[in-house]
Design a protein around this motif. Structure first.
Motif, PDB file in Angstrom:
ATOM      1  N   LEU A 269       0.812  -1.217   0.000  1.00 33.22           N
ATOM      2  CA  LEU A 269       0.000   0.000   0.000  1.00 33.22           C
ATOM      3  C   LEU A 269       0.843   1.263   0.000  1.00 33.22           C
ATOM      4  N   TYR A 270       2.071   1.187   0.500  1.00 34.94           N
ATOM      5  CA  TYR A 270       2.877   2.398   0.557  1.00 34.94           C
ATOM      6  C   TYR A 270       4.179   2.303  -0.232  1.00 34.94           C
ATOM      7  N   MET A 271       4.632   1.096  -0.588  1.00 37.41           N
ATOM      8  CA  MET A 271       5.943   1.001  -1.234  1.00 37.41           C
ATOM      9  C   MET A 271       5.869   0.663  -2.719  1.00 37.41           C
ATOM     10  N   THR A 272       4.712   0.322  -3.234  1.00 36.86           N
ATOM     11  CA  THR A 272       4.636  -0.118  -4.623  1.00 36.86           C
ATOM     12  C   THR A 272       5.080   0.973  -5.585  1.00 36.86           C
ATOM     13  N   GLU A 273       4.467   2.133  -5.466  1.00 35.01           N
ATOM     14  CA  GLU A 273       4.845   3.223  -6.365  1.00 35.01           C
ATOM     15  C   GLU A 273       6.259   3.708  -6.074  1.00 35.01           C
ATOM     16  N   TRP A 274       6.661   3.713  -4.803  1.00 35.13           N
ATOM     17  CA  TRP A 274       8.021   4.108  -4.470  1.00 35.13           C
ATOM     18  C   TRP A 274       9.031   3.287  -5.265  1.00 35.13           C
ATOM     19  N   PHE A 275       8.895   1.972  -5.190  1.00 34.24           N
ATOM     20  CA  PHE A 275       9.894   1.077  -5.772  1.00 34.24           C
ATOM     21  C   PHE A 275       9.752   0.956  -7.284  1.00 34.24           C
ATOM     22  N   MET A 276       8.532   0.777  -7.770  1.00 35.66           N
ATOM     23  CA  MET A 276       8.356   0.537  -9.202  1.00 35.66           C
ATOM     24  C   MET A 276       8.706   1.765 -10.038  1.00 35.66           C
ATOM     25  N   CYS A 277       8.512   2.954  -9.479  1.00 35.42           N
ATOM     26  CA  CYS A 277       8.849   4.193 -10.190  1.00 35.42           C
ATOM     27  C   CYS A 277      10.156   4.790  -9.703  1.00 35.42           C
ATOM     28  N   ALA A 278      10.868   4.076  -8.826  1.00 35.60           N
ATOM     29  CA  ALA A 278      12.157   4.546  -8.292  1.00 35.60           C
ATOM     30  C   ALA A 278      12.034   5.955  -7.727  1.00 35.60           C
ATOM     31  N   PHE A 279      10.936   6.219  -7.017  1.00 33.19           N
ATOM     32  CA  PHE A 279      10.668   7.482  -6.328  1.00 33.19           C
ATOM     33  C   PHE A 279      10.523   8.668  -7.269  1.00 33.19           C
ATOM     34  N   ALA A 280      10.385   8.413  -8.571  1.00 35.58           N
ATOM     35  CA  ALA A 280      10.270   9.522  -9.520  1.00 35.58           C
ATOM     36  C   ALA A 280       8.972  10.304  -9.335  1.00 35.58           C
ATOM     37  N   ARG A 281       7.942   9.679  -8.756  1.00 35.12           N
ATOM     38  CA  ARG A 281       6.661  10.356  -8.547  1.00 35.12           C
ATOM     39  C   ARG A 281       6.440  10.720  -7.084  1.00 35.12           C
ATOM     40  N   THR A 282       7.491  10.645  -6.274  1.00 36.42           N
ATOM     41  CA  THR A 282       7.343  10.840  -4.831  1.00 36.42           C
ATOM     42  C   THR A 282       8.176  12.003  -4.305  1.00 36.42           C
ATOM     43  N   LEU A 283       9.439  12.065  -4.684  1.00 35.60           N
ATOM     44  CA  LEU A 283      10.387  13.014  -4.091  1.00 35.60           C
ATOM     45  C   LEU A 283      10.452  14.308  -4.892  1.00 35.60           C
ATOM     46  N   PRO A 284      10.944  15.396  -4.264  1.00 35.81           N
ATOM     47  CA  PRO A 284      11.288  16.599  -5.033  1.00 35.81           C
ATOM     48  C   PRO A 284      12.307  16.244  -6.114  1.00 35.81           C
ATOM     49  N   TRP A 285      12.286  16.993  -7.205  1.00 37.21           N
ATOM     50  CA  TRP A 285      13.052  16.577  -8.380  1.00 37.21           C
ATOM     51  C   TRP A 285      14.551  16.531  -8.124  1.00 37.21           C
ATOM     52  N   SER A 286      15.078  17.481  -7.377  1.00 35.51           N
ATOM     53  CA  SER A 286      16.519  17.442  -7.095  1.00 35.51           C
ATOM     54  C   SER A 286      16.883  16.193  -6.310  1.00 35.51           C
ATOM     55  N   SER A 287      15.991  15.755  -5.433  1.00 34.85           N
ATOM     56  CA  SER A 287      16.238  14.525  -4.667  1.00 34.85           C
ATOM     57  C   SER A 287      16.110  13.299  -5.563  1.00 34.85           C
ATOM     58  N   VAL A 288      15.170  13.324  -6.506  1.00 35.73           N
ATOM     59  CA  VAL A 288      15.021  12.216  -7.452  1.00 35.73           C
ATOM     60  C   VAL A 288      16.326  11.991  -8.210  1.00 35.73           C
ATOM     61  N   LEU A 289      16.907  13.056  -8.716  1.00 40.69           N
ATOM     62  CA  LEU A 289      18.127  12.923  -9.517  1.00 40.69           C
ATOM     63  C   LEU A 289      19.291  12.397  -8.683  1.00 40.69           C
ATOM     64  N   ARG A 290      19.417  12.864  -7.441  1.00 38.44           N
ATOM     65  CA  ARG A 290      20.496  12.376  -6.582  1.00 38.44           C
ATOM     66  C   ARG A 290      20.289  10.900  -6.238  1.00 38.44           C
ATOM     67  N   VAL A 291      19.044  10.503  -6.006  1.00 39.90           N
ATOM     68  CA  VAL A 291      18.752   9.096  -5.720  1.00 39.90           C
ATOM     69  C   VAL A 291      19.071   8.237  -6.942  1.00 39.90           C
ATOM     70  N   TRP A 292      18.722   8.707  -8.136  1.00 33.85           N
ATOM     71  CA  TRP A 292      19.005   7.934  -9.345  1.00 33.85           C
ATOM     72  C   TRP A 292      20.505   7.837  -9.608  1.00 33.85           C
ATOM     73  N   ASP A 293      21.251   8.892  -9.320  1.00 33.89           N
ATOM     74  CA  ASP A 293      22.713   8.816  -9.482  1.00 33.89           C
ATOM     75  C   ASP A 293      23.276   7.654  -8.665  1.00 33.89           C
ATOM     76  N   MET A 294      22.851   7.546  -7.417  1.00 35.55           N
ATOM     77  CA  MET A 294      23.342   6.472  -6.548  1.00 35.55           C
ATOM     78  C   MET A 294      22.750   5.127  -6.946  1.00 35.55           C
ATOM     79  N   PHE A 295      21.493   5.119  -7.384  1.00 33.59           N
ATOM     80  CA  PHE A 295      20.828   3.877  -7.789  1.00 33.59           C
ATOM     81  C   PHE A 295      21.540   3.222  -8.968  1.00 33.59           C
ATOM     82  N   PHE A 296      21.898   4.003  -9.980  1.00 32.78           N
ATOM     83  CA  PHE A 296      22.590   3.432 -11.135  1.00 32.78           C
ATOM     84  C   PHE A 296      23.955   2.884 -10.753  1.00 32.78           C
TER      85      PHE A 296
END
Length: 510
Positions: A269-296
């Motif tokens: 109920l709370y983690m599906t969109e977080w994980f499947m979209c890699a937080f792209a629809r959850t976090l502020p955009w600057s945080s999304v990019l920093r998370v993706w840098d580390m994720f890759f």
């Protein structure tokens, strides 16, 4: 398609904006009504009216929910230094990955420079190598008609992806066209998987940083290496990871774990969109990019860490739980996360310091998989094993990478003259010892002709980079005997470096 139902007790109603349990539909987010109105812009004249709006540095309309207010700006001098370091890494990628991977990880944690982010993501994910190994494949898929079953669903989803971003604001614009091409190509590349709507925001983020073909191969790597099975028919992989996340939460934040257990709130109920979209629809955009840098760079453990940090700071203290007396209030708390815990500097620091490793995740995966098999039987989706980051992907797919290493752009046969020289190459001068041996032999009548220089020396004088296999390499001690040979070789090597730099600069998507 039927909605998936939980088997671990009653569930709270799904939060708006999360996956509804089907593969085709993510429920529209809270800004759907405004998004539909804005995304109705279609013609070029209407799009030109949009151009008058103010756009932030990420491409979002200023004042929209995707845009951000005050940001922590990196000083220009620091940014230029980081760009220089990243250019050196990208132009010598295999060497850095083999010997200095920890340095790459540290620089990803500091943030990839915006001008090089798209190119760095391609190298980290292995999408660059994948593209080189499959030349023309994307064009072939792009020209194919596609399955109408998936095309209709994809078309309905296009206007929902980042409708306040300049690339996707107009219906039928170049951003939506490229998004359609990438998603359609994936349904043809993996027809057994088809299309899952959570792939759309992933592909959209990639398209903001690179052309369609490169974005397609990065999407392939995410779906097959980083998050295998996430977008399969029954969503079994995401359910397993939900149980893994919940188990890890017990160690990270016992208070939050106890509260969610008492409320019987399923992790989906709370983690599906977080994980499947890699937080792209959850976090502020600057945080999304920093998370993706580390994720890759580091793999799915970054996604787990971000989820654990959000749960810990949203539900990890008695004061915060006072407003969460029931399931609905708890879900609302997780939907409207505090901006402080999502702020770029705070979140990245927490994620880097959280002691959750690949080994812990894999150990917990085996435990949850055993429980799944005991209660539900074997998994129906047999997805490949998950690879934890860039180094694991590189080690799993070794092979030639011709464009990732300097290579001469001009190759000469052994007997060809050097560029700018006239006629055939002159043989190297004979040493004094060779001259004396030749005079003695001539005096004794054993030699009528002067000695012919060795084939290796002639090849070296001609600047050939590939001597015949039957000729042993020159001994370092004899390299000084022909100093005039070093200049052509250095020149050719310098030319190859320039060729690589100019070729790779075309891949940088600004």
């Amino acid at each position: 398609m039927a909605k998936s139902r939980g088997e671990n007790g009653p569930r709270a109603p799904a939060a708006e904006g999360s996956l509804s349990g089907t593969r085709e539909s993510l429920a529209p987010g809270p800004d759907a009504a405004a998004a539909d109105e804005l995304s109705s812009l279609g013609s070029d004249s209407e799009a030109n009216g949009f151009a008058e709006r103010r756009i932030d540095k990420f491409g979002f309309i200023v004042g929209s929910q995707g845009a951000e207010g005050a940001l922590e700006e990196v000083p220009l001098e620091v940014l230029r230094q980081r760009e220089s370091k990243w250019l050196d890494m990208l132009n010598n990628w295999d060497k850095w990955m083999a010997k200095k991977h920890k340095k790459i990880r540290l620089r990803c944690q500091k943030g990839i420079p915006p001008s090089l982010r798209g190119r760095a993501w391609q190298y980290l994910s292995g999408g660059k190598v994948k593209l080189q190994q499959n030349p023309g494949k994307f064009d072939e898929l792009d020209m194919s008609p596609g399955d109408p079953k998936w095309l209709d669903v994809i078309e309905r989803d296009l206007h929902r992806q980042f409708p306040f971003h300049e690339m996707f604001v107009s219906r039928g614009g170049h951003g939506q066209q490229d998004l359609f091409r990438v998603l359609k190509a994936y349904t043809l590349y993996r027809p057994e998987e088809g299309y899952c709507q959570a792939q759309a925001p992933i592909a959209a983020v990639l398209l903001m940083h690179m052309p369609a073909e490169q974005a397609f191969w990065c999407l392939v790597q995410i779906c097959e290496k980083y998050l295998p099975g996430y977008y399969s028919e029954k969503l079994e992989a995401i359910q397993l990871d939900g149980e893994i996340l919940f188990s890890l939460l017990q160690k990270v934040s016992p208070v939050a774990h106890k509260h969610l257990s008492r409320q019987k709130i399923d992790p989906l109920l709370y983690m599906t969109e977080w994980f499947m979209c890699a937080f792209a629809r959850t976090l502020p955009w600057s945080s999304v990019l920093r998370v993706w840098d580390m994720f890759f760079c580091e793999g799915v453990k970054i996604i787990f860490r971000v989820g654990l940090v959000l749960l810990k700071h949203a539900l990890g203290s008695p004061d915060k739980l006072k407003a969460c007396q029931g399931q609905y209030e708890t879900i609302e708390q997780l939907r409207s996360l505090s901006p402080k815990i999502m702020q770029e500097a705070f979140l990245v620091q927490e994620v880097v310091e959280l002691p959750v490793t690949e080994r812990q995740i894999e150990r917990e995966h085996l435990i949850q998989l055993r429980r799944w098999q005991e209660t539900r039987g074997e998994l129906q989706c047999c997805s490949p094993p998950r690879l934890h980051g860039a180094k694991a992907i590189l080690e799993a797919e070794p092979g030639p990478r011709p464009t990732l290493q300097p290579s001469p752009s001009i190759r000469l046969p052994p007997d060809a003259p050097l560029p700018g020289s006239k006629g055939k190459p002159k043989p190297p001068k004979q040493s004094q010892k060779e001259k004396e041996q030749w005079k003695q032999a001539k005096a004794s009548g054993q030699l009528d002709k002067p000695p012919v220089p060795s084939q290796a020396k002639v090849a070296a004088a001609a600047g050939d980079a590939c001597p015949p296999q039957d000729v042993p390499p020159k001994d370092p001690a004899h390299q000084d005997s022909a100093p005039q040979d070093s200049a052509p070789q250095d020149s050719a090597h310098h030319h190859s470096q320039e060729s690589l730099t100019s070729q790779e600069s075309e891949d940088t998507y600004l």
